[in-house]
Design an enzyme around this catalytic site. Structure first.
Site, PDB file in Angstrom:
ATOM      1  N   GLU A  60      38.240  36.854  47.455  1.00 15.96           N
ATOM      2  CA  GLU A  60      38.885  36.582  48.615  1.00 15.96           C
ATOM      3  C   GLU A  60      40.083  35.632  47.979  1.00 15.96           C
ATOM      4  O   GLU A  60      39.971  34.988  46.976  1.00 15.96           O
ATOM      5  CB  GLU A  60      37.839  35.312  49.027  1.00 15.96           C
ATOM      6  N   ARG A 295      26.158  37.034  36.805  1.00 17.84           N
ATOM      7  CA  ARG A 295      27.370  36.611  36.434  1.00 17.84           C
ATOM      8  C   ARG A 295      27.645  36.020  35.249  1.00 17.84           C
ATOM      9  O   ARG A 295      26.570  35.948  34.517  1.00 17.84           O
ATOM     10  CB  ARG A 295      27.779  35.614  37.567  1.00 17.84           C
ATOM     11  N   LYS A 305      34.778  26.802  40.954  1.00 12.77           N
ATOM     12  CA  LYS A 305      36.104  26.705  41.646  1.00 12.77           C
ATOM     13  C   LYS A 305      36.277  25.031  41.852  1.00 12.77           C
ATOM     14  O   LYS A 305      37.374  24.653  41.656  1.00 12.77           O
ATOM     15  CB  LYS A 305      36.200  27.517  42.696  1.00 12.77           C
TER      16      LYS A 305
END
Length: 588
Positions: A60, A295, A305
């Protein structure tokens, strides 16, 4: 851009086994590809797909990529490369409020910098999810007409109250059984800007009693009056990510949709959406399959983030490209290499089990690639003057140093020697400790690439600090001459000629956090910041470094690997960042 196939067997990667099984079974051989993304009818008119597999990297565009994304990039593009497929570069830009062109540009730049591209079989495979909004809307109308979706007018609070818990089933919405014609009319009113944000939304009709909360009639479209970076004000309704993602994969003919483990619970909805649309003939079999992997969890960094935003906005770092940041723009500025990231991805492998990767593994990958590629140069980081008393004033001569000790084909460079030199302060001790073999009164050492010298004393300031070291040289001992081995010494020090040296700003970067797991337990992760993560010094460098171009990397002998800063370096005046030391200094 070169995409050479991996020559060394990578670490464990269960996804390779899945791909190889599908290729052996011919799972996707019947696929057709019309040259561009599209629905079942579009692809049916195309040719057999020349790509054996299709993967995708779908960020994104709402922020900068970090080290964890590098693993995903290497994984998805690497699988496509190794199995004669295509990896699509897709921007998952279905949220109009957070996405910016700045991030689009930085992401494409990062992927290409890592050594990957999206041109294959004569086509570019750069796509935007927002270009599929028309199909997503058409698919939503089909779901309504076929009884698989409905317009819900509950408030957000009411929906939360009826969703249920992990142990209790949810409750049906009072609007769940409204006629399809009524839901379709309201959905079109949503599209035509006849209702405010939050007034209603479109939900899939699955099972409010499902043990998987993600199947309890998830939302698939909401009203959001916001300008989109790609489609402008065409739409005031936007699809939810979990609905849009499987459609994007299917339209692009993706075979293996690879996600991180947090999407595992969403896979049943992924499959549900695709199967319903295939039943209506909008999509064709074989459909994409989603697979999940663990991950990246890396010690000594934060990849959240929110936390990265805090570091930038509260000015704990200088920006997203601060060389201490785990962003790819930051690590690139630090001097980390694409080759090092690709080696790192191979070494850590891919699994379904969560684990922590030691940061030193990443640093070792950078050392290994830089040791191979970086030319050697001489730098004195903590300089003190060395005067050769018996060397003629005003005279200089050429010494010769190899550009790379393992690559003789790179030749040698001239390193001028003169009466006054810069040496490292630690290379002189007036009263040597046990085992110290460098300069002290009466001791002999070799000036690397030059002569053997003997220390005869030093000068001090009024506070007793050594300011100048004095020595004499033995003219018959120059390196590369027959007399070079006539005198044996234990010490070997590096130096630069003071009249020829380049005075430069050098930034000694270290890890941003001093704890392996920042913020573990009840700690505030900011309390774990390494207050000595950067030290800015004025160093004396050999003259050749004055011409270093931005992003040119070198090994500064004895010190580590350094790069000319890509942002602050100017022509004839490079600034150097330490990428990594020669050895791991963090081992306990």
């Amino acid at each position: 851009m070169s995409e050479e196939k991996t020559t060394n067997a990578p670490a464990s990667n269960f996804l390779r086994n899945i791909v190889e099984r599908d290729l052996a079974q011919g799972t996707y051989v019947s696929r057709r590809w019309a040259g561009t993304p599209g629905d079942a009818a579009h692809h049916a008119a195309g040719e057999p797909d020349p790509a054996k597999i299709r993967t995708r990297f779908p960020p994104e565009p709402n922020g900068y990529l970090h080290i964890g994304h590098a693993k995903s990039i290497c994984l998805n593009f690497g699988l496509a490369r190794d199995y004669d497929g295509v990896c699509h570069m897709r921007f998952d830009d279905t949220n109009p409020e957070k996405e910016e062109q700045e991030y689009v540009d930085s992401i494409t730049d990062a992927v290409q910098w890592l050594g990957f591209g999206w041109d294959k079989f004569g086509k570019s495979h750069l796509y935007y999810a927002s270009n599929y909004f028309d199909f997503m809307y058409r698919a939503a109308e089909y779901l309504i007409e076929s009884g698989h979706a409905y317009i819900d007018q509950q408030s957000a609070e009411e929906m939360r109250a009826t969703r249920g818990t992990l142990t209790e089933p949810g409750k049906n919405s009072p609007w769940r059984d409204r006629p399809a014609e009524e839901s379709l009319r309201l959905f079109r009113e949503m599209r035509d800007d006849k209702h405010p944000d939050g007034a209603m939304l479109l939900r899939a009709k699955i099972d409010m009693a499902s043990p998987n909360i993600n199947l309890r009639d998830p939302a698939i479209y909401r009203i959001k009056h916001a300008t989109h970076h790609n489609t402008g004000d065409k739409w005031c309704i936007y699809p939810m990510y979990t609905y849009a993602h499987p459609l994007e994969d299917a339209l692009e003919g993706v075979t293996h949709s690879i996600c991180t483990l947090e999407f595992e619970d969403q896979r049943p909805f992924y499959d549900w959406v695709l199967e319903r649309l295939a039943e209506g003939g909008l999509l064709a079999h074989p459909l994409p399959k989603q697979y999940e992997f663990a991950r990246l969890n890396l010690t000594y960094v934060v990849l959240s983030k929110r936390k990265l935003i805090d570091l930038v906005e509260d000015q704990y770092v200088s920006g997203w490209d601060d060389p201490r940041m785990p962003t790819l723009v930051g690590t690139r500025r630090r001097g980390y290499t694409p080759e090092g990231f690709r080696l790192f991805a191979d070494r850590i492998g891919v699994s379904k089990a969560d684990s922590w990767i030691e940061y030193t593994i990443l640093e070792d990958c950078m050392r290994d690639t830089l040791n191979e590629s970086a030319e050697r140069r001489i730098a004195v980081l903590d300089p003190i003057k060395l005067v050769i008393d018996n060397y003629p004033e005003g005279q200089s001569e050429d010494c010769f140093a190899p550009n790379h000790p393992q690559k003789p084909e790179l030749g040698k460079r001239v390193v001028p020697l003169s009466r006054e030199l810069w040496i490292e302060r630690e290379d002189f001790m007036e009263e040597p400790s046990k085992g110290y073999f460098r300069l002290f009164p009466g001791n002999k050492v070799r000036l690397r690439y030059g002569y053997v010298v003997e220390c005869i004393g030093c000068e001090k300031d009024v506070d007793g600090n050594v300011t100048v070291v004095h020595c004499t040289y033995l003219p018959e001992t120059k390196s590369g001459t027959p007399g070079a081995d006539s005198i044996k010494v234990k010490g070997n020090i590096h130096w630069v000629s003071a009249p020829h040296a380049y005075t430069a700003e050098v930034r000694l970067y270290d890890r941003l956090f001093q704890e392996a797991n920042p913020g573990a337990g009840d700690r505030n992760y900011l309390d774990d910041l390494n207050r000595d993560s950067v030290k800015i010094i004025s160093a004396q460098l050999e003259a050749a470094l004055k011409d270093a171009k931005p992003e040119e990397r070198f090994q500064f002998e004895r010190h580590g690997y350094f790069v000319a800063d890509r942002k602050d370096s100017t022509e004839g005046k490079p600034v150097f960042n330490r990428t990594v030391t020669l050895r791991d200094a963090w081992q306990k």
